[in-house]
Write a protein that holds these residues in place. Structure first.
Motif, PDB file in Angstrom:
ATOM      1  N   ASP A  54      47.748  41.345  52.434  1.00 24.21           N
ATOM      2  CA  ASP A  54      46.498  40.832  52.159  1.00 24.21           C
ATOM      3  C   ASP A  54      46.645  39.731  51.116  1.00 24.21           C
ATOM      4  O   ASP A  54      45.488  39.043  50.612  1.00 24.21           O
ATOM      5  N   THR A  55      47.751  39.535  50.526  1.00 26.27           N
ATOM      6  CA  THR A  55      48.093  38.482  49.277  1.00 26.27           C
ATOM      7  C   THR A  55      48.062  37.064  49.966  1.00 26.27           C
ATOM      8  O   THR A  55      48.443  37.038  51.156  1.00 26.27           O
ATOM      9  N   PRO A  56      47.381  36.145  49.224  1.00 27.31           N
ATOM     10  CA  PRO A  56      46.950  36.247  47.740  1.00 27.31           C
ATOM     11  C   PRO A  56      45.380  36.940  47.885  1.00 27.31           C
ATOM     12  O   PRO A  56      44.955  36.408  48.995  1.00 27.31           O
ATOM     13  N   TYR A  57      44.883  37.412  46.880  1.00 26.35           N
ATOM     14  CA  TYR A  57      43.613  37.794  47.089  1.00 26.35           C
ATOM     15  C   TYR A  57      42.989  37.700  45.557  1.00 26.35           C
ATOM     16  O   TYR A  57      43.721  37.733  44.744  1.00 26.35           O
ATOM     17  N   THR A  58      41.688  37.486  45.430  1.00 29.99           N
ATOM     18  CA  THR A  58      41.146  37.572  44.226  1.00 29.99           C
ATOM     19  C   THR A  58      40.389  38.740  43.781  1.00 29.99           C
ATOM     20  O   THR A  58      39.658  38.934  44.655  1.00 29.99           O
ATOM     21  N   ILE A  59      40.413  39.083  42.653  1.00 38.62           N
ATOM     22  CA  ILE A  59      39.787  40.226  41.906  1.00 38.62           C
ATOM     23  C   ILE A  59      38.814  39.835  40.683  1.00 38.62           C
ATOM     24  O   ILE A  59      39.173  38.971  40.338  1.00 38.62           O
ATOM     25  N   GLY A  60      37.657  40.475  40.709  1.00 39.05           N
ATOM     26  CA  GLY A  60      36.993  40.086  39.671  1.00 39.05           C
ATOM     27  C   GLY A  60      35.880  41.141  38.943  1.00 39.05           C
ATOM     28  O   GLY A  60      36.020  42.339  39.716  1.00 39.05           O
TER      29      GLY A  60
END
Length: 108
Positions: A54-60
């Motif tokens: 899944d990389t890259p992925y953004t979390i917040g």
């Protein structure tokens, strides 16, 4: 959904069976807001076991107000260069291929 203490009114997400403020176990359900503000985010180029593909992925973190926050991944449809602290976002449920259910953050 979250839980709210019937005795003192404190809301919790993720849901809890007992209130950590007044120690009551008289809890009820409430519907979480669908929209909030992006409080912070980061993009991960490394992943835990099982998510390497899944990389890259953004979390917040989405701040719904009243102390309610949600930590989740941003939807793949949100471009990293468009992500800004304070932006209006929505939250929707999603299901992984293995059947796990989670939430994802979407741009509104």
């Amino acid at each position: 959904d979250g839980t709210v203490c019937k005795k003192c009114g404190t809301k919790f997400f993720p849901p809890r069976a007992d209130c950590s403020v007044c120690f009551s176990n008289d809890m009820d359900w409430f519907d979480m807001p669908q929209n909030g503000k992006l409080e912070t985010f980061t993009t991960s180029y490394y992943a835990p076991t099982g998510f390497e593909q899944d990389t890259p992925y953004t979390i917040g973190v989405v701040n719904f107000g009243n102390g309610l926050k949600l930590f989740a991944r941003l939807a793949k449809t949100v471009k990293t260069e468009d992500v800004k602290v304070g932006m209006d976002v929505g939250v929707r449920s999603m299901k992984y291929d293995d059947g796990q259910v989670s939430f994802e953050i979407v741009k509104i």
